[in-house]
Motif scaffolding. Structure first.
Motif, PDB file in Angstrom:
ATOM      1  N   HIS A 172       3.576   1.869 -32.572  1.00  0.00           N
ATOM      2  CA  HIS A 172       2.895   2.437 -31.424  1.00  0.00           C
ATOM      3  C   HIS A 172       2.622   3.921 -31.607  1.00  0.00           C
ATOM      4  O   HIS A 172       1.548   4.429 -31.325  1.00  0.00           O
ATOM      5  N   CYS A 175      -0.120   4.482 -34.116  1.00  0.00           N
ATOM      6  CA  CYS A 175      -1.418   4.088 -33.566  1.00  0.00           C
ATOM      7  C   CYS A 175      -1.910   5.130 -32.586  1.00  0.00           C
ATOM      8  O   CYS A 175      -3.080   5.464 -32.532  1.00  0.00           O
ATOM      9  N   ILE A 180      -3.696   4.861 -38.438  1.00  0.00           N
ATOM     10  CA  ILE A 180      -3.710   3.409 -38.500  1.00  0.00           C
ATOM     11  C   ILE A 180      -3.094   2.877 -39.778  1.00  0.00           C
ATOM     12  O   ILE A 180      -2.372   1.892 -39.766  1.00  0.00           O
ATOM     13  N   ALA A 183       0.503   2.842 -39.592  1.00  0.00           N
ATOM     14  CA  ALA A 183       0.945   1.771 -38.703  1.00  0.00           C
ATOM     15  C   ALA A 183       0.974   0.445 -39.449  1.00  0.00           C
ATOM     16  O   ALA A 183       1.937  -0.316 -39.338  1.00  0.00           O
ATOM     17  N   SER A 204      -0.339  -2.366 -29.547  1.00  0.00           N
ATOM     18  CA  SER A 204      -0.391  -1.069 -30.217  1.00  0.00           C
ATOM     19  C   SER A 204      -1.503  -1.035 -31.252  1.00  0.00           C
ATOM     20  O   SER A 204      -2.264  -0.071 -31.339  1.00  0.00           O
ATOM     21  N   LEU A 205      -1.582  -2.103 -32.028  1.00  0.00           N
ATOM     22  CA  LEU A 205      -2.609  -2.150 -33.065  1.00  0.00           C
ATOM     23  C   LEU A 205      -3.995  -2.091 -32.447  1.00  0.00           C
ATOM     24  O   LEU A 205      -4.892  -1.406 -32.949  1.00  0.00           O
ATOM     25  N   GLY A 208      -4.745   1.392 -31.427  1.00  0.00           N
ATOM     26  CA  GLY A 208      -5.062   2.218 -32.584  1.00  0.00           C
ATOM     27  C   GLY A 208      -6.438   1.922 -33.141  1.00  0.00           C
ATOM     28  O   GLY A 208      -7.226   2.829 -33.410  1.00  0.00           O
TER      29      GLY A 208
END
Length: 296
Positions: A172, A175, A180, A183, A204-205, A208
């Motif tokens: 998180h 992101c 990215i 992450a 979260s992804l 991001g």
RNA sequence: CGCAUUGUCCUCUGAA
């Protein structure tokens, strides 16, 4: 006692103080006595509601009356300190727990004076996964990612295996900062350790990817969620709406809203705020007003 | 002996 504590927890979560007090009284009337669990529930509730001094009083009483302060107690305090901006104190206490157990709460110069010297039945409470997770989350929120990583390493060194909460915290944070690729690197590590992506991982992804306008990748993740039976929640949709609004894809954004309503996922203030703002910015006040009315 | 308590996602006084 278990039953009453469970009830108490329920009321505390809802912020129903009056009812919670009734439960406590009834509990005593029936000769059921509060234990660690009960006290921790109360402590947590007081702290969350900002009644810090009352929480401290309770802590003192727990201590005096010989309720063992346990790791959960410490975690509650540590979490409270993190959220109250006293992150360094929280870290200090967590470190102190390795040596002094719960007595670390009473350590240098905080208001918890004279706490137990931790001869707690010979077993002292030591930091656990949640302790680390709390601290790591606090560090991440404060933007102190490097220190968070150090705590992560330290944690592994203590033979505590990270779970998806801990990984999600890092993912998180990366992101949110738009990193990215970092992450995804964490994600890879996470999956190697046998943790599946959780709902928050996906959220979260998506957040991001959204900040990079990677809409197709987002839809890809949505498909994957469907395949794996992970149901999106409000946050998922809000993250998508944010991305679409930022990319000026207004009608796509409204169809997401429709999809939510159709799936019975209620939009919240955040959803409407973003949409209304977007339409106002675009000068489409008619739709903005319609949205406003739906929101009511 | 088991059952209850603690940690991670969207919400910015979006104004230049």
């Amino acid at each position: 006692t278990v039953t009453y504590s469970t009830l108490l927890h329920g009321y505390c979560c809802e912020g129903k103080v009056f009812e919670a007090n009734n439960v406590l009284h009834e509990m005593m009337m029936n000769n059921c006595f509060p234990n660690n669990y009960t006290c921790n529930i109360l402590l947590h509730s007081l702290w969350k509601r900002g009644k810090i001094s009352e929480a401290e009083e309770l802590l003192q009483k727990m201590n005096e009356r010989g309720y063992g302060l346990d790791t959960v107690t410490c975690n509650i305090i540590i979490d409270g300190l993190c959220n109250g901006g006293k992150l360094d104190k929280a870290i200090e206490i967590a470190n102190g727990m390795w040596i002094h157990g719960s007595a670390a709460l009473g350590n240098p110069g905080n208001s918890f004076i004279g706490l137990v010297d931790d001869s707690n039945n010979g077993k002292k409470c030591i930091p656990d996964l949640i302790t680390y997770s709390t601290i790591i989350s606090g560090l991440c929120k404060a933007g102190r990612l490097d220190e968070a990583k150090k705590k992560f390493i330290e944690m592994m060194g203590k033979n505590l295996q990270p779970d998806s909460f801990v990984y999600d915290t890092f993912i998180h944070s990366f992101c949110k900062e738009g990193k990215i690729s970092s992450a995804f690197r964490v994600l890879k590590d996470m999956e190697k350790k046998g943790c599946n992506k959780s709902l928050q991982t996906y959220n979260s992804l998506i957040l991001g990817l959204g900040s990079k306008n990677q809409i197709f990748e987002i839809y890809g993740l949505m498909d994957e969620m469907r395949e794996r039976g992970v149901s999106p929640n409000v946050c998922t949709y809000n993250n998508i709406i944010r991305c679409l609004c930022d990319g000026a894809k207004f009608q796509d954004a409204t169809s997401i809203l429709d999809e939510m309503l159709q799936k019975g996922i209620s939009p919240n203030i955040a959803s409407f705020r973003m949409l209304i703002k977007a339409f106002c910015k675009a000068g489409d006040f008619r739709v903005a007003q319609e949205l406003f009315e739906i929101a009511l």
